[in-house]
Motif scaffolding. Structure first.
Motif, short mmCIF file in Angstrom:
data_model
loop_
_atom_site.label_atom_id
_atom_site.label_comp_id
_atom_site.label_asym_id
_atom_site.label_seq_id
_atom_site.Cartn_x
_atom_site.Cartn_y
_atom_site.Cartn_z
N ASP A 1 70.66 -36.96 -101.78
CA ASP A 1 71.65 -36.73 -100.74
C ASP A 1 71.35 -37.64 -99.55
O ASP A 1 70.40 -38.44 -99.57
CB ASP A 1 71.70 -35.26 -100.32
N ALA A 2 72.15 -37.51 -98.48
CA ALA A 2 71.99 -38.39 -97.32
C ALA A 2 70.61 -38.25 -96.70
O ALA A 2 70.00 -39.24 -96.27
CB ALA A 2 73.07 -38.08 -96.29
N ALA A 3 70.08 -37.03 -96.65
CA ALA A 3 68.77 -36.82 -96.05
C ALA A 3 67.68 -37.50 -96.88
O ALA A 3 66.75 -38.11 -96.34
CB ALA A 3 68.48 -35.32 -95.93
N GLY A 4 67.79 -37.40 -98.20
CA GLY A 4 66.81 -38.04 -99.07
C GLY A 4 66.85 -39.55 -98.97
O GLY A 4 65.80 -40.21 -98.92
N LEU A 5 68.05 -40.11 -98.91
CA LEU A 5 68.19 -41.56 -98.76
C LEU A 5 67.58 -42.02 -97.44
O LEU A 5 66.87 -43.03 -97.38
CB LEU A 5 69.65 -41.96 -98.83
N SER A 6 67.86 -41.27 -96.37
CA SER A 6 67.33 -41.63 -95.06
C SER A 6 65.81 -41.54 -95.02
O SER A 6 65.14 -42.36 -94.37
CB SER A 6 67.93 -40.72 -93.99
N ARG A 7 65.26 -40.57 -95.72
CA ARG A 7 63.80 -40.39 -95.75
C ARG A 7 63.13 -41.62 -96.35
O ARG A 7 62.15 -42.14 -95.79
CB ARG A 7 63.47 -39.13 -96.55
N PHE A 8 63.63 -42.09 -97.47
CA PHE A 8 63.04 -43.27 -98.10
C PHE A 8 63.27 -44.51 -97.24
O PHE A 8 62.39 -45.35 -97.10
CB PHE A 8 63.60 -43.46 -99.50
N PHE A 9 64.47 -44.63 -96.67
CA PHE A 9 64.77 -45.80 -95.86
C PHE A 9 63.84 -45.87 -94.64
O PHE A 9 63.29 -46.93 -94.32
CB PHE A 9 66.23 -45.79 -95.40
N ARG A 10 63.67 -44.75 -93.94
CA ARG A 10 62.82 -44.75 -92.76
C ARG A 10 61.39 -45.15 -93.11
O ARG A 10 60.76 -45.93 -92.38
CB ARG A 10 62.84 -43.37 -92.10
N ALA A 11 60.89 -44.61 -94.21
CA ALA A 11 59.51 -44.91 -94.60
C ALA A 11 59.32 -46.40 -94.88
O ALA A 11 58.32 -47.01 -94.48
CB ALA A 11 59.12 -44.09 -95.83
N ALA A 12 60.30 -47.00 -95.57
CA ALA A 12 60.21 -48.43 -95.88
C ALA A 12 60.42 -49.28 -94.64
O ALA A 12 59.71 -50.27 -94.41
CB ALA A 12 61.22 -48.79 -96.96
N ARG A 13 61.39 -48.87 -93.81
CA ARG A 13 61.74 -49.68 -92.63
C ARG A 13 60.62 -49.68 -91.58
O ARG A 13 60.48 -50.64 -90.81
CB ARG A 13 63.04 -49.13 -92.03
#
Length: 244
Positions: A213-225
């Motif tokens: 979901d959107a929260a899961g996508l954001s979690r991975f994106f933040r960690a990589a970014r």
């Protein structure tokens, strides 16, 4: 002259990475050294006696394997007639298992540019043979938590050292992906290829659906970014469009 085993040749829209949306000539090689659980081209995992060429009129024909670069070009080049083509993508399977064939094929000046190599990023020695005739390298970093394979951090690092000036990196993610592995992949990209874009690609079903979901996508994106300055989230566009 090298001989190669192909799976298929066709023209379609690139659905992944930095050239998504461009219309390309695809040359898919047969045979792979991995068995990732999410593989979406299982028919290309093994070398088979023949390959298929999909013509512009919607028809197709079958040709025998193995094939010379000259014979592969004779099958592929007519697909370019009258088509606005933005490059060629050599994919698989794993193309670097047939590096000599790929190097000879891509040396032909009649093929359109840019010339894109799609690879699992764990065969650095064969890459050295192909790199001079490749414009762009689309490299996967395989995460053990979702691929079902063991970790390949050391060969991935060596691969990035060679491909750094031409590479972008793909990291596949789903609900079962280990966040620490995404962080490690982002660190590896920053340290070995700091100018390479890092694409987070949700693992998708044949219809394009994903389990994040959107929260899961954001979690991975933040960690990589937090670890790499150029991170992009991009699903497989060709699945959403229901095209090859």
């Amino acid at each position: 002259m090298a001989q190669g085993f192909l799976s298929e040749i066709f023209v379609s829209f690139q659905g992944e990475g930095i050239h998504a949306g461009r219309r390309q000539l695809f040359v898919r090689l047969a045979g792979c050294n991995l068995r990732c659980r999410y593989c979406d081209t299982p028919d290309s995992l093994e070398r088979v006696p023949s390959f298929r060429v999909y013509d512009a009129d919607g028809g197709s024909r079958e040709l025998p394997n193995p094939v010379s670069p000259a014979a592969a070009l004779a099958a592929a080049l007519p697909l370019l007639d009258g088509e606005p083509i933005d490059g060629v993508a050599v994919t698989g399977g794993e193309p670097l298992m047939q590096a000599a064939f790929v190097a000879e094929l891509l040396a032909d000046a009649r093929l359109p540019r840019p010339r894109l190599l799609e690879t699992n990023g764990m065969l650095p020695d064969p890459l050295a043979e192909v790199l001079p005739v490749v414009d762009v390298v689309s490299m996967d970093i395989k995460l053990p938590s979702n691929s079902g394979e063991r970790a390949f951090w050391e060969p991935h690092a060596r691969f990035l050292d060679l491909a750094a000036d031409k590479a972008y990196v793909k990291v596949l993610i789903d609900a079962g992906t280990d966040l620490a592995e995404v962080e490690r992949a982002a660190d590896l990209t920053r340290n070995r290829a700091p100018r390479a874009s890092l694409f987070l690609q949700p693992i998708s079903a044949p219809n394009g659906g994903i389990d994040l979901d959107a929260a899961g996508l954001s979690r991975f994106f933040r960690a990589a970014r937090e670890r790499h300055p150029d991170v992009r989230l991009l699903p497989q566009a060709h699945k959403a469009l229901a095209i090859q």
